[in-house]
Design an enzyme around this catalytic site. Structure first.
Site, mmCIF file in Angstrom:
data_model
loop_
_atom_site.group_PDB
_atom_site.id
_atom_site.type_symbol
_atom_site.label_atom_id
_atom_site.label_comp_id
_atom_site.label_asym_id
_atom_site.label_seq_id
_atom_site.Cartn_x
_atom_site.Cartn_y
_atom_site.Cartn_z
ATOM 1 N N TYR A 103 0.839 -1.202 0.000
ATOM 2 C CA TYR A 103 0.000 0.000 0.000
ATOM 3 C C TYR A 103 0.869 1.246 0.000
ATOM 4 O O TYR A 103 1.940 1.271 0.605
ATOM 5 C CB TYR A 103 -0.872 0.054 1.262
ATOM 6 C CG TYR A 103 -2.095 -0.817 1.208
ATOM 7 C CD1 TYR A 103 -3.259 -0.382 0.595
ATOM 8 C CD2 TYR A 103 -2.092 -2.079 1.799
ATOM 9 C CE1 TYR A 103 -4.395 -1.166 0.573
ATOM 10 C CE2 TYR A 103 -3.227 -2.880 1.780
ATOM 11 C CZ TYR A 103 -4.370 -2.419 1.166
ATOM 12 O OH TYR A 103 -5.493 -3.209 1.139
ATOM 13 N N TYR B 132 -0.766 -9.865 0.848
ATOM 14 C CA TYR B 132 0.296 -9.303 1.688
ATOM 15 C C TYR B 132 0.221 -9.850 3.114
ATOM 16 O O TYR B 132 -0.845 -10.219 3.590
ATOM 17 C CB TYR B 132 0.233 -7.767 1.695
ATOM 18 C CG TYR B 132 -1.064 -7.152 2.165
ATOM 19 C CD1 TYR B 132 -1.321 -6.955 3.520
ATOM 20 C CD2 TYR B 132 -2.032 -6.751 1.243
ATOM 21 C CE1 TYR B 132 -2.499 -6.371 3.951
ATOM 22 C CE2 TYR B 132 -3.227 -6.172 1.679
ATOM 23 C CZ TYR B 132 -3.453 -5.992 3.030
ATOM 24 O OH TYR B 132 -4.627 -5.427 3.455
ATOM 25 N N ARG C 62 -3.178 -11.552 4.023
ATOM 26 C CA ARG C 62 -4.444 -11.202 3.407
ATOM 27 C C ARG C 62 -4.481 -11.764 1.995
ATOM 28 O O ARG C 62 -3.520 -11.622 1.255
ATOM 29 C CB ARG C 62 -4.620 -9.681 3.306
ATOM 30 C CG ARG C 62 -4.691 -8.860 4.586
ATOM 31 C CD ARG C 62 -5.818 -9.226 5.544
ATOM 32 N NE ARG C 62 -7.064 -9.725 4.987
ATOM 33 C CZ ARG C 62 -8.046 -8.974 4.488
ATOM 34 N NH1 ARG C 62 -7.934 -7.677 4.441
ATOM 35 N NH2 ARG C 62 -9.151 -9.518 4.026
ATOM 36 N N HIS D 260 -7.334 -8.572 -2.440
ATOM 37 C CA HIS D 260 -8.664 -8.002 -2.186
ATOM 38 C C HIS D 260 -8.691 -6.534 -2.561
ATOM 39 O O HIS D 260 -7.657 -5.871 -2.609
ATOM 40 C CB HIS D 260 -9.058 -8.152 -0.711
ATOM 41 C CG HIS D 260 -8.147 -7.406 0.218
ATOM 42 N ND1 HIS D 260 -6.948 -7.933 0.643
ATOM 43 C CD2 HIS D 260 -8.225 -6.180 0.777
ATOM 44 C CE1 HIS D 260 -6.336 -7.053 1.424
ATOM 45 N NE2 HIS D 260 -7.085 -5.974 1.517
ATOM 46 N N HIS E 290 -10.809 -3.052 -1.305
ATOM 47 C CA HIS E 290 -11.743 -2.482 -0.337
ATOM 48 C C HIS E 290 -12.763 -1.621 -1.071
ATOM 49 O O HIS E 290 -12.405 -0.857 -1.978
ATOM 50 C CB HIS E 290 -10.991 -1.586 0.659
ATOM 51 C CG HIS E 290 -9.974 -2.314 1.491
ATOM 52 N ND1 HIS E 290 -10.241 -2.742 2.765
ATOM 53 C CD2 HIS E 290 -8.701 -2.669 1.231
ATOM 54 C CE1 HIS E 290 -9.152 -3.338 3.263
ATOM 55 N NE2 HIS E 290 -8.204 -3.302 2.350
#
Ligand SMILES: [Fe+3]
Lengths: 204, 249
Positions: free
Chosen positions: B115, B154, B164, B167, B169
């Protein structure tokens, strides 16, 4: 067997996670140049009707530690008690007031802050007037489904005393968790996720 | 804020939320929830005007590249690295009716699972051409679409080795503040979905499967991008046909 009602299920919520600011307030998250401004950062302009107020506070976890990665949205009526929404049938709200704001809690202090106006009173379902209030929605890492609550005003004792929503709180000792302390035009509203002072959250 | 043209505004209260379908607040397998979940019962409140109304966003807020994560942060003439995707679907309510004018905001890691955030410590590199955020508004049929690259999985600090699954959000505004929803989209066939403590906060397997987007071969763009279809369901609202409308309401 009987006929199916054909309803779908609401998509299940998932936590907003630690990086919610990338999506909802990218300029705050130092991702510049994608959107001109972050949505909901400014609620009033020069022409907005009503008394200017500031609301600030923190969101505190079960140890009393402020959340530094939360995001709060608020939704409120205009100065005459009308919502700026197509579902508002009682009249047209102030065109210079959307009534919606969004603010991340500060990365170090955990403080949030909204510059807005004092809302007017809107009716409960049975027509009785509710006290002036602001709806809050809180999301963060560790919160699996956004939390709904309301903020009422500490200097509205008479209206608060006849508010049909506050009246439904069985444990009267918890009513003050929804009432912001007034200091002139500034209101202080801390949200406690747990503990003795746990804020009353709503299933709306 | 603009009106949603020609359709009569709906003013019924929303169906109660099925809180056995959503994750509960306290889910110890997801450690951060332990100190952040309310412990007292919620106060149930059948929607008042404060909950059945909500902000509506007009297309005027959207920039040309807002729904193109491949290009909206990239230098001119460059693009984000990764598997190119079109993600599309509909926003419906529990009655199966399309929700037009719904603002969708989405965010995600880059193709390496990183991110763009100052608190992010994963050693995977940033992509200088990928910001990771986008938004769009559903059309009259509740349809939306955006371009992006497939996010990487990640690791995250929870258990010693929790990851995770890939995905995206999603944040969704319907027509009422009570419909406000944040959720995540997963990808068909990813075995990591079933190992994730955040996915596992959802008690019902069918509710998890509802968050898994299908590979949509029919809408895949040859020599460009694969398509995934992801429908989102918001709360439905009661008909107002037989509601008692008291004076002043
Ligand atoms: Fe994530």
């Amino acid at each position: 067997m009987v006929q199916s009602l054909g309803f779908l299920k609401e998509s299940a919520s998932q936590t907003a996670g630690p990086y919610v600011h990338i999506g909802l307030t990218p300029n705050f998250a130092s991702i510049g140049g994608v959107y001109e401004t972050d949505l909901g950062a400014t609620m009033v302009n020069d022409k907005t009707l009503g008394r200017r107020i500031t609301i600030s506070g923190r969101v505190l976890d079960g140890t009393g530690t402020p959340l530094r990665d939360a995001l709060i949205e608020i939704w409120q009526a205009d100065a005459s008690g009308l919502y700026n929404s197509p579902s508002e049938l009682r009249g047209s709200a102030d065109p210079n007031f959307a009534g919606w704001g969004r603010c991340p809690t500060h990365g170090e202090t955990g403080e949030y802050r909204f510059e807005t106006i004092k809302p007017g009173r809107a009716p409960f379902r049975d027509g009785r007037l509710m006290a002036p209030h602001i709806s809050f929605w809180i999301v963060a890492r560790g919160i699996n489904l956004g939390l709904n609550t309301r903020m009422y005003f500490g200097d509205e004792e008479t209206a608060n005393a006849e508010d049909p929503v506050l009246a439904r709180i069985e444990h009267r000792i918890r009513v003050p968790t929804l009432i912001a302390a007034a200091n002139g035009d500034t209101y202080r509203f801390d949200i406690h996720l747990q503990g003795e002072k746990e804020t009353v959250f709503f299933d709306i | 804020m603009t009106d949603l043209s020609n359709s009569k505004p709906e003013t019924g209260a929303f169906f109660p939320r099925d809180r056995l379908w959503h994750p509960p607040g306290l889910t110890p397998g997801y450690k951060t929830s332990v100190l952040r979940s309310p412990q007292k019962a919620l106060l149930s409140l059948d929607g008042t005007v404060s909950e059945i109304t909500g902000p509506v966003f007009g297309h005027s807020i959207l920039g040309e590249l807002d729904n193109d994560l491949i290009h909206n942060f990239a230098k001119s003439g460059e693009s984000a690295i990764g598997e190119r995707l079109v993600v599309h679907g509909r926003v419906l309510d529990e009655r199966g009716r399309p929700v037009p004018g719904a603002l969708l905001e989405f965010w995600q890691a880059n193709a390496g699972g990183r991110y763009r955030h100052k608190k992010e410590t994963y050693l995977a590199p940033l992509d200088p051409n990928f910001g990771g955020c986008g938004r769009t508004i559903t059309d009259a049929n509740g349809h939306y679409a955006f371009r992006t690259v497939k996010p990487g999985p990640y690791p995250w600090p929870n258990g010693v080795n929790d990851w995770r699954p890939a995905h995206i959000h999603f944040s969704v505004f319907g027509h009422g503040f009570a419909q406000r929803l944040i959720t995540q989209m997963y990808f068909e066939g990813d075995p990591m979905i079933w190992k994730c403590p955040i996915v596992q906060t959802i008690p019902d397997k069918a509710a998890i499967e509802q968050l898994v987007a299908a590979l949509d071969w029919g809408n895949t763009i040859p020599m460009d991008a694969r398509a995934y279809k992801f429908d989102i369901v918001l709360r439905g609202r009661r008909s107002t046909l037989f509601e008692n409308r008291m004076e002043g309401n």
